[in-house]
Design a protein around this motif. Structure first.
Motif, PDB file in Angstrom:
ATOM      1  N   VAL A  30     128.617  54.727  30.401  1.00 21.89           N
ATOM      2  CA  VAL A  30     127.761  53.841  30.871  1.00 21.89           C
ATOM      3  C   VAL A  30     127.619  52.449  30.122  1.00 21.89           C
ATOM      4  CG1 VAL A  30     126.471  55.536  31.909  1.00 21.89           C
ATOM      5  CG2 VAL A  30     125.990  55.123  29.782  1.00 21.89           C
ATOM      6  N   ASP A  31     128.311  52.401  29.007  1.00 16.69           N
ATOM      7  CA  ASP A  31     128.030  50.824  28.392  1.00 16.69           C
ATOM      8  C   ASP A  31     128.667  49.934  28.813  1.00 16.69           C
ATOM      9  OD1 ASP A  31     130.573  52.350  27.314  1.00 16.69           O
ATOM     10  OD2 ASP A  31     130.531  50.746  26.060  1.00 16.69           O
ATOM     11  N   PRO A  32     128.332  48.652  28.949  1.00 15.61           N
ATOM     12  CA  PRO A  32     127.187  48.108  28.116  1.00 15.61           C
ATOM     13  C   PRO A  32     125.668  48.397  28.610  1.00 15.61           C
ATOM     14  CG  PRO A  32     127.952  46.334  29.489  1.00 15.61           C
ATOM     15  CD  PRO A  32     129.012  47.408  29.572  1.00 15.61           C
ATOM     16  N   VAL A  69     133.903  44.941  27.311  1.00 15.72           N
ATOM     17  CA  VAL A  69     132.604  44.850  26.480  1.00 15.72           C
ATOM     18  C   VAL A  69     131.927  45.973  26.400  1.00 15.72           C
ATOM     19  CG1 VAL A  69     130.296  43.747  26.583  1.00 15.72           C
ATOM     20  CG2 VAL A  69     132.149  42.285  27.427  1.00 15.72           C
ATOM     21  N   HIS A  70     131.538  46.399  25.229  1.00 14.35           N
ATOM     22  CA  HIS A  70     130.884  47.656  24.892  1.00 14.35           C
ATOM     23  C   HIS A  70     129.800  47.519  24.159  1.00 14.35           C
ATOM     24  CE1 HIS A  70     134.900  49.836  25.093  1.00 14.35           C
ATOM     25  NE2 HIS A  70     135.272  48.630  24.694  1.00 14.35           N
ATOM     26  N   TYR A  71     128.687  48.564  24.166  1.00 17.44           N
ATOM     27  CA  TYR A  71     127.798  48.368  23.160  1.00 17.44           C
ATOM     28  C   TYR A  71     127.967  49.782  22.103  1.00 17.44           C
ATOM     29  CZ  TYR A  71     125.103  52.123  25.978  1.00 17.44           C
ATOM     30  OH  TYR A  71     124.681  53.268  26.783  1.00 17.44           O
ATOM     31  N   GLY A  90     133.133  45.712  31.724  1.00 22.57           N
ATOM     32  CA  GLY A  90     132.435  46.723  30.947  1.00 22.57           C
ATOM     33  C   GLY A  90     133.073  47.815  30.777  1.00 22.57           C
ATOM     34  N   HIS A  91     132.861  48.721  29.722  1.00 17.41           N
ATOM     35  CA  HIS A  91     133.496  49.853  29.458  1.00 17.41           C
ATOM     36  C   HIS A  91     133.272  50.938  30.872  1.00 17.41           C
ATOM     37  CE1 HIS A  91     134.617  53.317  26.502  1.00 17.41           C
ATOM     38  NE2 HIS A  91     135.462  52.906  27.194  1.00 17.41           N
ATOM     39  N   SER A  92     131.891  50.667  31.352  1.00 20.12           N
ATOM     40  CA  SER A  92     131.401  51.347  32.567  1.00 20.12           C
ATOM     41  C   SER A  92     132.406  50.992  33.688  1.00 20.12           C
ATOM     42  CB  SER A  92     130.049  51.181  32.792  1.00 20.12           C
ATOM     43  OG  SER A  92     129.820  49.964  32.879  1.00 20.12           O
TER      44      SER A  92
HETATM   45 ZN   LIG Z   1     132.465  51.684  25.130  1.00 19.32          ZN
END
Ligand SMILES: [Zn+2]
Length: 256
Positions: free
Chosen positions: A160-162, A40-42, A150-152
């Motif tokens: 640091v996303d999401p 999951v990303h933003y 999450g990507h982080s």
């Molecule tokens: Zn990302």
């Protein structure tokens, strides 16, 4: 004579692939999905810019969730590889683009102001859509809850996303990711008896739950970054990368 129409049909459908003759009549029962992770990303931008960026090469994701409504953009087929994870690691697996589905959520991420860093909240309806999408993907590919990340989580030194406003607790309540039981956290806090474990202990525990983290026993920046990633997910109210009692109790309350 009976086989002739069938043969004609298979030639018609199968065509002539370089002179190869494929026989699909002997199929193995033993196979599985190549998709093992969901990331999951933003997007750090609005919808228009997100669409432009994700359409035109360099980066891509399988799905894009706008901030409003229940529409989901399907931008890359799930069977194909998208370029969203980059240099990444989770539970010992590396470079997760090949084995994951990437979901980008339209959200501006953070803004640094003179008063500190501010983050854009996620509208509840957007998370409703995300949860429905995650359940759909998980059901079709059998992705383990620990592998919805999450990507982080998979690139804590770079990403640091999401972000700390992403409501991981809602995914936990929906049964999509492992979530520590509050009663278990309280019990672990009692067991810790006010003693914050050492850095080596935190490094070992963070590796146990999936993170790539140094194991040298020193509280260096790389280790702090991983603690921050864990805190953003499970204790977002304070994500300063500092090992503390509550973080230790949360780690102990998580299964392998
Ligand atoms: Zn990302």
């Amino acid at each position: 004579m009976k086989t002739l129409p069938l043969l004609a049909l298979s030639l018609l459908l199968g065509g002539c692939a370089g002179g190869l003759r494929f026989d699909d009549s002997q199929r193995s029962v033993d196979h599985g999905s190549r998709v093992e992770f969901i990331v999951v990303h933003y997007t750090s931008s609005d919808l228009d810019e997100s669409l432009r960026t994700l359409k035109n090469g360099g980066v891509s994701a399988h799905y894009l969730l706008p901030a409003e409504g229940d529409k989901v953009y399907r931008m890359v087929d799930e069977q194909r590889r998208a370029w969203h994870a980059g240099d990444s690691q989770w539970r010992g697996r590396t470079w997760l683009n090949a084995s994951s589905i990437g979901i980008e959520i339209v959200n501006r991420g953070y803004t640094d102001t003179p008063h500190g860093r501010t983050w854009q909240p996620y509208p509840p309806a957007q998370i409703d859509t995300l949860i429905a999408l995650l359940k759909d993907i998980q059901a079709r590919h059998g992705v383990a809850p620990i592998n919805i990340v999450g990507h982080s989580d998979i690139a804590p030194q770079r990403k640091v996303d999401p972000g700390p406003l992403f409501p991981w607790a809602r995914l936990g309540a929906a049964g999509l990711i492992p979530w520590p039981e509050p009663a278990t956290v309280q019990e672990r806090l009692r067991q810790l008896d006010g003693q914050v474990p050492g850095t080596a202990w935190f490094q070992h525990q963070l590796a146990r739950v999936g993170y790539a983290v140094p194991q040298h026993g020193e509280l260096d920046q790389a280790t702090r970054n991983v603690i921050t990633a864990f805190q953003m997910k499970y204790r977002p109210a304070r994500h300063d990368g500092q090992p503390d009692l509550h973080t230790a109790a949360l780690l102990l309350a998580l299964p392998d």
